[in-house]
Scaffold this motif. Structure first.
Motif, PDB file in Angstrom:
ATOM      1  N   MET A   4       0.847  -1.196   0.000  1.00 45.67           N
ATOM      2  CA  MET A   4       0.000   0.000   0.000  1.00 45.67           C
ATOM      3  C   MET A   4       0.882   1.247   0.000  1.00 45.67           C
ATOM      4  SD  MET A   4      -3.158   0.941   2.567  1.00 45.67           S
ATOM      5  CE  MET A   4      -4.233  -0.336   1.906  1.00 45.67           C
ATOM      6  N   LYS A   5       0.520   2.215  -0.826  1.00 48.85           N
ATOM      7  CA  LYS A   5       1.258   3.462  -0.899  1.00 48.85           C
ATOM      8  C   LYS A   5       1.222   4.177   0.440  1.00 48.85           C
ATOM      9  CE  LYS A   5       1.335   7.935  -3.334  1.00 48.85           C
ATOM     10  NZ  LYS A   5       2.736   7.868  -3.765  1.00 48.85           N
ATOM     11  N   GLN A   6       2.332   4.765   0.831  1.00 55.37           N
ATOM     12  CA  GLN A   6       2.409   5.526   2.071  1.00 55.37           C
ATOM     13  C   GLN A   6       2.441   7.023   1.776  1.00 55.37           C
ATOM     14  OE1 GLN A   6       5.820   4.096   4.305  1.00 55.37           O
ATOM     15  NE2 GLN A   6       4.554   2.573   5.373  1.00 55.37           N
ATOM     16  N   VAL A  26      -3.378   7.175  14.285  1.00 56.10           N
ATOM     17  CA  VAL A  26      -2.913   5.886  14.813  1.00 56.10           C
ATOM     18  C   VAL A  26      -4.080   4.943  15.088  1.00 56.10           C
ATOM     19  CG1 VAL A  26      -1.714   4.760  16.722  1.00 56.10           C
ATOM     20  CG2 VAL A  26      -0.804   6.895  15.761  1.00 56.10           C
ATOM     21  N   GLU A  27      -5.055   5.422  15.849  1.00 53.29           N
ATOM     22  CA  GLU A  27      -6.124   4.539  16.315  1.00 53.29           C
ATOM     23  C   GLU A  27      -7.091   4.133  15.205  1.00 53.29           C
ATOM     24  OE1 GLU A  27      -7.966   6.589  19.542  1.00 53.29           O
ATOM     25  OE2 GLU A  27      -6.158   6.573  20.797  1.00 53.29           O
ATOM     26  N   ASN A  28      -7.298   4.999  14.216  1.00 52.94           N
ATOM     27  CA  ASN A  28      -8.231   4.687  13.130  1.00 52.94           C
ATOM     28  C   ASN A  28      -7.513   4.442  11.808  1.00 52.94           C
ATOM     29  OD1 ASN A  28     -10.180   5.064  15.024  1.00 52.94           O
ATOM     30  ND2 ASN A  28     -11.177   6.807  14.051  1.00 52.94           N
ATOM     31  N   SER A  29      -6.261   4.059  11.894  1.00 56.61           N
ATOM     32  CA  SER A  29      -5.474   3.876  10.674  1.00 56.61           C
ATOM     33  C   SER A  29      -6.077   2.822   9.749  1.00 56.61           C
ATOM     34  CB  SER A  29      -4.030   3.495  11.026  1.00 56.61           C
ATOM     35  OG  SER A  29      -3.997   2.276  11.758  1.00 56.61           O
ATOM     36  N   GLU A  39      -1.777   4.359   3.009  1.00 56.39           N
ATOM     37  CA  GLU A  39      -1.517   4.433   4.434  1.00 56.39           C
ATOM     38  C   GLU A  39      -1.004   5.827   4.795  1.00 56.39           C
ATOM     39  OE1 GLU A  39       1.266   2.275   7.873  1.00 56.39           O
ATOM     40  OE2 GLU A  39       1.491   1.728   5.752  1.00 56.39           O
ATOM     41  N   LEU A  40      -1.697   6.448   5.753  1.00 53.14           N
ATOM     42  CA  LEU A  40      -1.233   7.737   6.262  1.00 53.14           C
ATOM     43  C   LEU A  40      -0.257   7.487   7.401  1.00 53.14           C
ATOM     44  CD1 LEU A  40      -4.556   9.832   6.376  1.00 53.14           C
ATOM     45  CD2 LEU A  40      -2.820   9.765   4.576  1.00 53.14           C
ATOM     46  N   VAL A  41       0.960   7.968   7.256  1.00 50.17           N
ATOM     47  CA  VAL A  41       2.011   7.721   8.239  1.00 50.17           C
ATOM     48  C   VAL A  41       2.357   9.034   8.939  1.00 50.17           C
ATOM     49  CG1 VAL A  41       4.369   6.942   8.612  1.00 50.17           C
ATOM     50  CG2 VAL A  41       2.956   5.845   6.857  1.00 50.17           C
ATOM     51  N   PHE A  42       2.147   9.080  10.244  1.00 49.75           N
ATOM     52  CA  PHE A  42       2.546  10.249  11.028  1.00 49.75           C
ATOM     53  C   PHE A  42       4.054  10.183  11.217  1.00 49.75           C
ATOM     54  CE2 PHE A  42       2.582  12.214  15.527  1.00 49.75           C
ATOM     55  CZ  PHE A  42       2.955  13.439  15.006  1.00 49.75           C
ATOM     56  N   ALA A 310     -10.416  17.334  15.311  1.00 53.73           N
ATOM     57  CA  ALA A 310      -9.471  16.418  14.670  1.00 53.73           C
ATOM     58  C   ALA A 310     -10.135  15.654  13.528  1.00 53.73           C
ATOM     59  CB  ALA A 310      -8.902  15.442  15.700  1.00 53.73           C
ATOM     60  N   SER A 311     -11.401  15.296  13.698  1.00 49.58           N
ATOM     61  CA  SER A 311     -12.136  14.599  12.633  1.00 49.58           C
ATOM     62  C   SER A 311     -12.195  15.444  11.371  1.00 49.58           C
ATOM     63  CB  SER A 311     -13.557  14.288  13.122  1.00 49.58           C
ATOM     64  OG  SER A 311     -14.347  13.768  12.071  1.00 49.58           O
ATOM     65  N   ALA A 312     -12.447  16.757  11.530  1.00 51.71           N
ATOM     66  CA  ALA A 312     -12.501  17.637  10.357  1.00 51.71           C
ATOM     67  C   ALA A 312     -11.122  17.773   9.712  1.00 51.71           C
ATOM     68  CB  ALA A 312     -13.028  19.012  10.772  1.00 51.71           C
ATOM     69  N   VAL A 313     -10.076  17.832  10.524  1.00 53.29           N
ATOM     70  CA  VAL A 313      -8.712  17.909   9.981  1.00 53.29           C
ATOM     71  C   VAL A 313      -8.403  16.665   9.152  1.00 53.29           C
ATOM     72  CG1 VAL A 313      -6.257  17.947  10.576  1.00 53.29           C
ATOM     73  CG2 VAL A 313      -7.857  19.432  11.807  1.00 53.29           C
ATOM     74  N   ILE A 314      -8.740  15.499   9.687  1.00 53.50           N
ATOM     75  CA  ILE A 314      -8.477  14.246   8.967  1.00 53.50           C
ATOM     76  C   ILE A 314      -9.244  14.197   7.651  1.00 53.50           C
ATOM     77  CG2 ILE A 314      -8.854  11.745   9.039  1.00 53.50           C
ATOM     78  CD1 ILE A 314      -6.429  12.586  10.605  1.00 53.50           C
ATOM     79  N   SER A 315     -10.446  14.770   7.617  1.00 50.42           N
ATOM     80  CA  SER A 315     -11.200  14.772   6.352  1.00 50.42           C
ATOM     81  C   SER A 315     -10.440  15.527   5.273  1.00 50.42           C
ATOM     82  CB  SER A 315     -12.590  15.374   6.557  1.00 50.42           C
ATOM     83  OG  SER A 315     -12.559  16.779   6.675  1.00 50.42           O
ATOM     84  N   ASP A 316      -9.801  16.641   5.656  1.00 50.73           N
ATOM     85  CA  ASP A 316      -8.976  17.390   4.704  1.00 50.73           C
ATOM     86  C   ASP A 316      -7.757  16.588   4.271  1.00 50.73           C
ATOM     87  OD1 ASP A 316     -10.448  19.719   4.380  1.00 50.73           O
ATOM     88  OD2 ASP A 316      -9.462  20.771   6.041  1.00 50.73           O
ATOM     89  N   VAL A 317      -7.109  15.941   5.246  1.00 51.50           N
ATOM     90  CA  VAL A 317      -5.924  15.143   4.939  1.00 51.50           C
ATOM     91  C   VAL A 317      -6.265  14.055   3.931  1.00 51.50           C
ATOM     92  CG1 VAL A 317      -4.216  13.540   5.891  1.00 51.50           C
ATOM     93  CG2 VAL A 317      -4.811  15.620   7.160  1.00 51.50           C
ATOM     94  N   VAL A 318      -7.385  13.374   4.137  1.00 49.04           N
ATOM     95  CA  VAL A 318      -7.768  12.287   3.241  1.00 49.04           C
ATOM     96  C   VAL A 318      -8.146  12.820   1.862  1.00 49.04           C
ATOM     97  CG1 VAL A 318      -9.484  10.470   2.846  1.00 49.04           C
ATOM     98  CG2 VAL A 318      -8.422  10.724   5.095  1.00 49.04           C
TER      99      VAL A 318
END
Length: 446
Positions: A4-6, A26-29, A39-42, A310-318
Protein backbone atom coordinates in the motif's frame (compact mmCIF):
# COMPACT_ATOMS: atom_id res chain seq x y z
CA UNK A 1 -1.67 -3.20 3.79
CA UNK A 2 1.03 -4.96 1.81
CA UNK A 3 2.36 -2.82 -1.07
CA UNK A 4 0.00 0.00 0.00
CA UNK A 5 1.26 3.46 -0.90
CA UNK A 6 2.41 5.53 2.07
CA UNK A 7 1.65 9.24 2.44
CA UNK A 8 3.68 10.96 5.12
CA UNK A 9 2.14 13.48 7.50
CA UNK A 10 3.85 16.16 9.61
CA UNK A 11 2.17 18.13 12.39
CA UNK A 12 3.31 21.51 13.70
CA UNK A 13 1.68 22.00 17.09
CA UNK A 14 0.76 19.04 19.27
CA UNK A 15 -1.65 20.77 21.59
CA UNK A 16 -5.24 19.67 22.03
CA UNK A 17 -6.24 19.41 18.36
CA UNK A 18 -2.83 18.31 17.09
CA UNK A 19 -2.77 15.49 19.62
CA UNK A 20 -6.29 14.50 18.62
CA UNK A 21 -5.22 14.28 14.99
CA UNK A 22 -2.23 12.13 15.91
CA UNK A 23 -4.54 9.82 17.86
CA UNK A 24 -6.91 9.42 14.93
CA UNK A 25 -4.04 8.72 12.53
CA UNK A 26 -2.91 5.89 14.81
CA UNK A 27 -6.12 4.54 16.32
CA UNK A 28 -8.23 4.69 13.13
CA UNK A 29 -5.47 3.88 10.67
CA UNK A 30 -7.22 0.71 9.48
CA UNK A 31 -10.52 2.33 8.54
CA UNK A 32 -8.77 5.36 7.04
CA UNK A 33 -6.55 3.13 4.89
CA UNK A 34 -9.53 1.03 3.79
CA UNK A 35 -11.32 4.14 2.60
CA UNK A 36 -8.26 5.83 1.12
CA UNK A 37 -6.39 2.95 -0.46
CA UNK A 38 -3.15 4.27 1.01
CA UNK A 39 -1.52 4.43 4.43
CA UNK A 40 -1.23 7.74 6.26
CA UNK A 41 2.01 7.72 8.24
CA UNK A 42 2.55 10.25 11.03
CA UNK A 43 6.24 10.86 10.38
CA UNK A 44 7.10 13.87 12.52
CA UNK A 45 5.49 16.29 14.97
CA UNK A 46 6.87 19.55 16.30
CA UNK A 47 5.96 21.21 19.57
CA UNK A 48 7.69 23.37 22.16
CA UNK A 49 6.96 20.73 24.81
CA UNK A 50 7.68 17.19 23.67
CA UNK A 51 7.95 15.72 27.17
CA UNK A 52 4.31 16.18 28.18
CA UNK A 53 2.18 13.05 28.46
CA UNK A 54 -0.26 13.08 25.55
CA UNK A 55 -1.90 9.77 26.34
CA UNK A 56 -0.22 7.92 23.50
CA UNK A 57 3.22 6.55 22.64
CA UNK A 58 5.29 8.02 19.83
CA UNK A 59 8.01 6.15 17.97
CA UNK A 60 11.57 7.37 18.62
CA UNK A 61 12.48 10.42 16.55
CA UNK A 62 8.88 11.38 15.73
CA UNK A 63 8.76 14.36 18.11
CA UNK A 64 10.93 17.45 17.73
CA UNK A 65 11.00 21.00 19.07
CA UNK A 66 12.09 22.35 15.66
CA UNK A 67 9.16 22.99 13.25
CA UNK A 68 11.59 23.22 10.32
CA UNK A 69 12.40 19.54 10.77
CA UNK A 70 8.81 19.00 9.64
CA UNK A 71 8.76 21.69 6.97
CA UNK A 72 12.07 20.68 5.36
CA UNK A 73 11.61 16.91 5.52
CA UNK A 74 11.52 15.84 1.84
CA UNK A 75 9.45 12.75 2.62
CA UNK A 76 6.56 14.62 4.24
CA UNK A 77 3.70 15.21 1.79
CA UNK A 78 1.15 17.04 3.96
CA UNK A 79 1.84 19.41 6.85
CA UNK A 80 -0.80 20.20 9.46
CA UNK A 81 -0.52 23.67 11.03
CA UNK A 82 -2.05 23.35 14.49
CA UNK A 83 -0.32 26.13 16.46
CA UNK A 84 -2.88 28.89 15.95
CA UNK A 85 -2.00 32.57 16.09
CA UNK A 86 -1.07 34.69 13.10
CA UNK A 87 2.57 35.53 12.41
CA UNK A 88 4.37 32.24 13.05
CA UNK A 89 1.56 30.19 11.53
CA UNK A 90 1.63 32.34 8.40
CA UNK A 91 5.40 32.01 8.17
CA UNK A 92 5.27 28.22 8.48
CA UNK A 93 2.43 27.82 5.98
CA UNK A 94 4.13 30.02 3.39
CA UNK A 95 7.33 28.02 3.75
CA UNK A 96 5.46 24.73 3.35
CA UNK A 97 3.73 25.96 0.21
CA UNK A 98 7.00 27.25 -1.23
CA UNK A 99 8.57 23.80 -0.75
CA UNK A 100 5.65 22.13 -2.53
CA UNK A 101 3.95 20.64 0.51
CA UNK A 102 0.18 20.51 0.93
CA UNK A 103 -1.14 22.20 4.07
CA UNK A 104 -4.11 21.65 6.37
CA UNK A 105 -5.05 24.27 8.96
CA UNK A 106 -7.83 25.00 11.45
CA UNK A 107 -6.68 28.61 11.87
CA UNK A 108 -9.71 30.81 11.16
CA UNK A 109 -8.06 33.98 12.50
CA UNK A 110 -5.16 33.55 10.08
CA UNK A 111 -7.48 32.86 7.14
CA UNK A 112 -9.66 35.86 7.98
CA UNK A 113 -6.63 38.16 7.96
CA UNK A 114 -4.31 36.60 5.35
CA UNK A 115 -6.34 33.94 3.58
CA UNK A 116 -6.48 35.76 0.24
CA UNK A 117 -2.67 35.86 0.02
CA UNK A 118 -2.23 32.27 1.19
CA UNK A 119 -4.84 30.83 -1.16
CA UNK A 120 -3.31 32.65 -4.15
CA UNK A 121 0.14 31.38 -3.21
CA UNK A 122 -1.13 27.81 -2.91
CA UNK A 123 -2.84 28.06 -6.31
CA UNK A 124 0.35 29.39 -7.92
CA UNK A 125 2.39 26.51 -6.48
CA UNK A 126 -0.23 23.88 -7.33
CA UNK A 127 -0.67 22.63 -3.79
CA UNK A 128 -3.69 22.33 -1.51
CA UNK A 129 -4.44 24.58 1.44
CA UNK A 130 -7.36 22.92 3.22
CA UNK A 131 -9.28 24.39 6.14
CA UNK A 132 -12.49 22.45 6.92
CA UNK A 133 -11.79 22.52 10.67
CA UNK A 134 -11.55 26.31 10.72
CA UNK A 135 -15.36 26.72 10.72
CA UNK A 136 -17.88 24.69 12.66
CA UNK A 137 -15.66 22.01 14.17
CA UNK A 138 -16.80 18.61 12.94
CA UNK A 139 -19.63 20.00 10.77
CA UNK A 140 -18.62 19.69 7.08
CA UNK A 141 -19.86 23.17 6.24
CA UNK A 142 -16.93 24.01 3.92
CA UNK A 143 -17.31 20.78 1.95
CA UNK A 144 -21.09 21.19 1.84
CA UNK A 145 -20.94 24.61 0.22
CA UNK A 146 -17.93 23.91 -2.01
CA UNK A 147 -19.05 20.52 -3.28
CA UNK A 148 -22.55 19.37 -2.33
CA UNK A 149 -24.20 22.72 -3.19
CA UNK A 150 -22.05 23.54 -6.21
CA UNK A 151 -25.16 23.69 -8.42
CA UNK A 152 -26.86 26.30 -6.22
CA UNK A 153 -26.76 30.04 -6.06
CA UNK A 154 -26.20 30.47 -2.33
CA UNK A 155 -28.51 33.17 -1.01
CA UNK A 156 -27.68 33.16 2.70
CA UNK A 157 -25.70 31.43 5.42
CA UNK A 158 -26.84 31.86 9.02
CA UNK A 159 -25.19 30.13 11.92
CA UNK A 160 -24.35 29.67 15.58
CA UNK A 161 -20.59 29.36 15.30
CA UNK A 162 -19.24 29.89 18.80
CA UNK A 163 -19.88 27.30 21.50
CA UNK A 164 -18.79 29.56 24.35
CA UNK A 165 -21.38 32.21 23.51
CA UNK A 166 -24.08 29.63 22.92
CA UNK A 167 -23.33 28.00 26.28
CA UNK A 168 -23.54 31.35 28.08
CA UNK A 169 -26.84 32.29 26.39
CA UNK A 170 -28.23 28.83 27.17
CA UNK A 171 -27.44 29.25 30.86
CA UNK A 172 -28.99 32.74 30.94
CA UNK A 173 -32.09 31.36 29.22
CA UNK A 174 -32.53 28.30 31.42
CA UNK A 175 -31.40 29.56 34.83
CA UNK A 176 -32.01 33.30 34.59
CA UNK A 177 -28.33 34.00 35.31
CA UNK A 178 -26.69 37.30 34.55
CA UNK A 179 -24.11 37.39 31.76
CA UNK A 180 -21.33 37.60 34.37
CA UNK A 181 -22.62 34.57 36.27
CA UNK A 182 -22.96 32.51 33.11
CA UNK A 183 -19.47 33.53 31.96
CA UNK A 184 -17.98 32.47 35.31
CA UNK A 185 -19.70 29.09 34.94
CA UNK A 186 -18.37 28.73 31.40
CA UNK A 187 -14.86 29.36 32.69
CA UNK A 188 -15.31 26.85 35.50
CA UNK A 189 -16.53 24.22 33.02
CA UNK A 190 -13.61 24.89 30.68
CA UNK A 191 -15.76 26.37 27.91
CA UNK A 192 -14.35 29.91 28.18
CA UNK A 193 -10.79 31.18 28.24
CA UNK A 194 -9.40 33.28 31.09
CA UNK A 195 -9.65 36.19 28.62
CA UNK A 196 -12.94 35.38 26.83
CA UNK A 197 -13.10 38.53 24.70
CA UNK A 198 -12.33 36.79 21.40
CA UNK A 199 -15.44 34.66 21.91
CA UNK A 200 -17.94 36.81 23.81
CA UNK A 201 -17.23 39.98 21.80
CA UNK A 202 -18.02 38.16 18.55
CA UNK A 203 -14.59 38.19 16.88
CA UNK A 204 -14.17 34.42 16.66
CA UNK A 205 -17.59 34.15 15.00
CA UNK A 206 -16.68 36.93 12.57
CA UNK A 207 -13.47 35.14 11.53
CA UNK A 208 -15.56 32.15 10.55
CA UNK A 209 -18.20 34.27 8.82
CA UNK A 210 -15.53 35.90 6.65
CA UNK A 211 -14.50 32.46 5.37
CA UNK A 212 -18.09 31.30 4.80
CA UNK A 213 -19.01 34.46 2.87
CA UNK A 214 -16.05 33.95 0.55
CA UNK A 215 -16.86 30.37 -0.40
CA UNK A 216 -20.61 31.03 -0.60
CA UNK A 217 -20.48 34.02 -2.93
CA UNK A 218 -17.15 33.83 -4.77
CA UNK A 219 -15.72 36.88 -3.05
CA UNK A 220 -12.34 37.63 -1.55
CA UNK A 221 -12.24 37.17 2.22
CA UNK A 222 -13.35 40.45 3.77
CA UNK A 223 -13.15 40.40 7.54
CA UNK A 224 -12.57 44.12 8.06
CA UNK A 225 -16.04 45.20 6.91
CA UNK A 226 -18.05 42.72 9.00
CA UNK A 227 -20.27 44.35 11.62
CA UNK A 228 -19.47 42.72 15.00
CA UNK A 229 -21.32 42.85 18.32
CA UNK A 230 -20.95 40.52 21.29
CA UNK A 231 -23.31 39.18 23.95
CA UNK A 232 -22.18 40.97 27.12
CA UNK A 233 -25.20 43.29 27.18
CA UNK A 234 -27.81 40.53 26.94
CA UNK A 235 -29.93 40.31 30.11
CA UNK A 236 -32.32 37.70 31.54
CA UNK A 237 -35.08 40.32 31.16
CA UNK A 238 -34.62 40.52 27.40
CA UNK A 239 -34.39 36.74 27.03
CA UNK A 240 -37.55 36.28 29.13
CA UNK A 241 -39.52 38.75 27.05
CA UNK A 242 -38.24 37.26 23.80
CA UNK A 243 -39.50 33.83 24.93
CA UNK A 244 -42.91 35.28 25.79
CA UNK A 245 -43.11 36.58 22.22
CA UNK A 246 -42.02 33.25 20.71
CA UNK A 247 -38.33 34.01 20.15
CA UNK A 248 -34.92 32.90 21.39
CA UNK A 249 -31.80 35.07 21.49
CA UNK A 250 -28.65 33.66 19.87
CA UNK A 251 -25.36 35.11 18.70
CA UNK A 252 -25.75 34.69 14.94
CA UNK A 253 -23.34 34.96 12.05
CA UNK A 254 -25.40 36.21 9.10
CA UNK A 255 -24.31 36.61 5.49
CA UNK A 256 -26.61 37.23 2.53
CA UNK A 257 -26.21 37.94 -1.16
CA UNK A 258 -29.00 39.36 -3.34
CA UNK A 259 -27.00 39.27 -6.57
CA UNK A 260 -25.80 42.81 -6.07
CA UNK A 261 -24.57 43.31 -2.52
CA UNK A 262 -23.33 41.26 0.42
CA UNK A 263 -24.45 41.48 4.02
CA UNK A 264 -22.06 40.17 6.67
CA UNK A 265 -22.82 40.74 10.32
CA UNK A 266 -22.40 39.16 13.74
CA UNK A 267 -24.69 40.18 16.60
CA UNK A 268 -27.22 38.88 19.14
CA UNK A 269 -30.40 38.06 17.26
CA UNK A 270 -33.95 37.14 18.13
CA UNK A 271 -35.09 34.15 16.08
CA UNK A 272 -38.49 32.38 16.13
CA UNK A 273 -38.73 29.36 18.41
CA UNK A 274 -39.88 27.26 15.45
CA UNK A 275 -36.54 27.93 13.75
CA UNK A 276 -34.26 24.94 14.36
CA UNK A 277 -31.39 27.25 15.29
CA UNK A 278 -33.34 28.45 18.33
CA UNK A 279 -33.12 24.93 19.82
CA UNK A 280 -29.33 24.62 19.51
CA UNK A 281 -28.16 24.61 23.12
CA UNK A 282 -25.01 24.34 25.19
CA UNK A 283 -21.74 24.36 23.27
CA UNK A 284 -23.24 22.96 20.07
CA UNK A 285 -22.98 24.77 16.73
CA UNK A 286 -25.38 24.81 13.76
CA UNK A 287 -25.48 26.45 10.34
CA UNK A 288 -28.38 27.01 7.96
CA UNK A 289 -27.52 27.37 4.26
CA UNK A 290 -30.10 28.75 1.84
CA UNK A 291 -29.74 27.88 -1.86
CA UNK A 292 -32.02 28.53 -4.81
CA UNK A 293 -32.33 24.80 -5.57
CA UNK A 294 -32.27 23.18 -2.11
CA UNK A 295 -34.06 25.83 -0.07
CA UNK A 296 -32.92 25.81 3.55
CA UNK A 297 -30.72 23.03 4.95
CA UNK A 298 -29.06 22.77 8.35
CA UNK A 299 -25.86 21.22 9.73
CA UNK A 300 -25.50 20.58 13.46
CA UNK A 301 -22.60 19.34 15.56
CA UNK A 302 -19.76 20.01 17.96
CA UNK A 303 -18.05 23.25 16.98
CA UNK A 304 -14.88 22.63 18.97
CA UNK A 305 -13.08 20.04 21.09
CA UNK A 306 -10.16 17.70 20.54
CA UNK A 307 -11.73 14.85 18.60
CA UNK A 308 -14.53 16.66 16.69
CA UNK A 309 -12.01 19.17 15.33
CA UNK A 310 -9.47 16.42 14.67
CA UNK A 311 -12.14 14.60 12.63
CA UNK A 312 -12.50 17.64 10.36
CA UNK A 313 -8.71 17.91 9.98
CA UNK A 314 -8.48 14.25 8.97
CA UNK A 315 -11.20 14.77 6.35
CA UNK A 316 -8.98 17.39 4.70
CA UNK A 317 -5.92 15.14 4.94
CA UNK A 318 -7.77 12.29 3.24
CA UNK A 319 -9.13 14.56 0.50
CA UNK A 320 -5.59 15.67 -0.32
CA UNK A 321 -4.26 12.12 -0.05
CA UNK A 322 -6.88 10.89 -2.52
CA UNK A 323 -5.62 13.39 -5.08
CA UNK A 324 -2.05 12.25 -4.42
CA UNK A 325 -3.07 8.60 -4.88
CA UNK A 326 -4.87 9.46 -8.12
CA UNK A 327 -1.79 11.30 -9.36
CA UNK A 328 -3.78 14.42 -10.17
CA UNK A 329 -4.03 18.02 -9.13
CA UNK A 330 -6.40 19.30 -6.47
CA UNK A 331 -9.74 19.03 -8.23
CA UNK A 332 -11.85 21.30 -5.97
CA UNK A 333 -10.98 25.04 -5.97
CA UNK A 334 -9.93 26.20 -2.54
CA UNK A 335 -12.70 28.83 -2.33
CA UNK A 336 -15.18 26.79 -4.40
CA UNK A 337 -14.91 29.23 -7.35
CA UNK A 338 -11.95 29.15 -9.72
CA UNK A 339 -9.31 31.59 -8.53
CA UNK A 340 -9.75 33.83 -11.58
CA UNK A 341 -13.46 34.10 -10.76
CA UNK A 342 -12.95 35.34 -7.19
CA UNK A 343 -14.09 38.96 -6.96
CA UNK A 344 -13.45 41.74 -4.49
CA UNK A 345 -16.85 42.61 -3.03
CA UNK A 346 -17.75 45.35 -0.62
CA UNK A 347 -19.88 44.43 2.38
CA UNK A 348 -23.03 46.53 2.67
CA UNK A 349 -22.67 49.19 5.41
CA UNK A 350 -24.72 48.38 8.48
CA UNK A 351 -26.69 51.62 8.13
CA UNK A 352 -28.18 50.25 4.88
CA UNK A 353 -29.44 47.01 6.42
CA UNK A 354 -33.21 46.44 6.65
CA UNK A 355 -34.39 44.05 9.34
CA UNK A 356 -36.81 43.74 12.26
CA UNK A 357 -36.03 45.12 15.70
CA UNK A 358 -36.71 44.63 19.37
CA UNK A 359 -36.45 47.70 21.59
CA UNK A 360 -36.55 47.93 25.38
CA UNK A 361 -37.01 51.35 26.94
CA UNK A 362 -36.85 52.22 30.64
CA UNK A 363 -39.60 54.82 30.87
CA UNK A 364 -40.81 56.99 33.73
CA UNK A 365 -44.31 55.96 34.80
CA UNK A 366 -46.06 59.05 33.41
CA UNK A 367 -48.95 59.60 30.98
CA UNK A 368 -48.04 60.11 27.33
CA UNK A 369 -44.61 58.45 27.40
CA UNK A 370 -45.59 55.69 25.01
CA UNK A 371 -47.13 58.22 22.63
CA UNK A 372 -43.86 60.18 22.55
CA UNK A 373 -41.86 57.03 21.77
CA UNK A 374 -44.31 55.94 19.06
CA UNK A 375 -44.28 59.40 17.54
CA UNK A 376 -40.50 59.49 17.19
CA UNK A 377 -40.46 55.98 15.70
CA UNK A 378 -43.16 56.99 13.21
CA UNK A 379 -41.22 60.11 12.24
CA UNK A 380 -38.36 57.81 11.22
CA UNK A 381 -40.52 55.38 9.19
CA UNK A 382 -40.39 52.67 11.86
CA UNK A 383 -43.65 50.75 12.05
CA UNK A 384 -44.56 49.13 15.38
CA UNK A 385 -45.68 45.50 15.26
CA UNK A 386 -46.42 45.07 18.97
CA UNK A 387 -45.83 46.88 22.25
CA UNK A 388 -45.96 45.86 25.88
CA UNK A 389 -45.52 47.82 29.09
CA UNK A 390 -45.00 45.83 32.28
CA UNK A 391 -46.00 46.88 35.77
CA UNK A 392 -42.71 45.92 37.41
CA UNK A 393 -40.25 48.75 37.87
CA UNK A 394 -36.49 48.71 37.30
CA UNK A 395 -34.59 51.50 39.09
CA UNK A 396 -37.80 53.49 39.31
CA UNK A 397 -38.63 53.13 35.61
CA UNK A 398 -41.07 50.85 33.81
CA UNK A 399 -39.79 48.62 31.00
CA UNK A 400 -41.50 49.15 27.64
CA UNK A 401 -40.97 46.47 24.99
CA UNK A 402 -41.53 47.13 21.30
CA UNK A 403 -41.23 44.84 18.27
CA UNK A 404 -41.08 46.47 14.83
CA UNK A 405 -41.72 45.58 11.24
CA UNK A 406 -38.78 45.87 8.84
CA UNK A 407 -36.90 49.14 9.19
CA UNK A 408 -33.66 50.73 8.07
CA UNK A 409 -30.76 50.55 10.51
CA UNK A 410 -29.78 54.17 9.92
CA UNK A 411 -33.29 55.38 10.76
CA UNK A 412 -33.40 53.16 13.83
CA UNK A 413 -30.19 54.68 15.16
CA UNK A 414 -31.51 58.21 14.65
CA UNK A 415 -34.81 57.39 16.32
CA UNK A 416 -33.20 55.76 19.35
CA UNK A 417 -30.88 58.72 19.76
CA UNK A 418 -33.89 61.06 19.81
CA UNK A 419 -35.75 58.86 22.28
CA UNK A 420 -32.70 58.65 24.55
CA UNK A 421 -32.79 62.47 24.81
CA UNK A 422 -36.26 62.42 26.38
CA UNK A 423 -36.29 63.28 30.10
CA UNK A 424 -38.75 60.45 30.68
CA UNK A 425 -36.22 57.88 29.38
CA UNK A 426 -33.55 57.76 32.12
CA UNK A 427 -31.49 54.88 30.65
CA UNK A 428 -30.17 54.17 27.14
CA UNK A 429 -32.55 52.09 24.98
CA UNK A 430 -31.74 48.44 24.30
CA UNK A 431 -31.75 47.18 20.69
CA UNK A 432 -31.71 43.56 19.51
CA UNK A 433 -32.17 42.72 15.85
CA UNK A 434 -34.64 40.08 14.73
CA UNK A 435 -34.01 37.72 11.83
CA UNK A 436 -36.58 36.74 9.20
CA UNK A 437 -39.87 36.28 11.01
CA UNK A 438 -42.06 33.78 9.19
CA UNK A 439 -44.50 36.33 7.81
CA UNK A 440 -41.67 38.20 6.07
CA UNK A 441 -40.29 34.97 4.61
CA UNK A 442 -43.73 34.30 3.18
CA UNK A 443 -43.86 37.78 1.65
CA UNK A 444 -40.42 37.31 0.06
CA UNK A 445 -41.47 34.01 -1.50
CA UNK A 446 -44.82 35.27 -2.82
Amino acid sequence: MKHMKQIHIGIIGLGTVGTGVARLLVENSDVISARLGAELVFKKGADLDIARDRGMNFAPGVLTTDPYEVINDPEIDIVLEMIGGIDLARQFICRCIETGKHVVTANKALLASHGNQLFRLAAEKGVALAYEASVGGCMPIIKTIRESLVGNRIQAVTGILNGTCNYILTRITREGMSFEQALDLAKAEGYAEADPSLDVDGFDTAHKLAVLSAIAFGMEINYDDIHIEGISEITPMDIEFAAQCGYAIKLLAITKFDGQSVEARVHPTMIPLEDMLSNVSGTMNAVTVSGDAVGDMILYGHGAGMMPTASAVISDVVDIARSIVAGGAMRVPVLSFRMEQIRKMAVKPMDEIFTHYYFRFSAMDQPGVLAKIAGILGDHDISIKSVRQTERKLNGAVPVYILTHQACEAQVKKALAKIAELEVIPQPPVLIRMEAPEEEKAQQQS
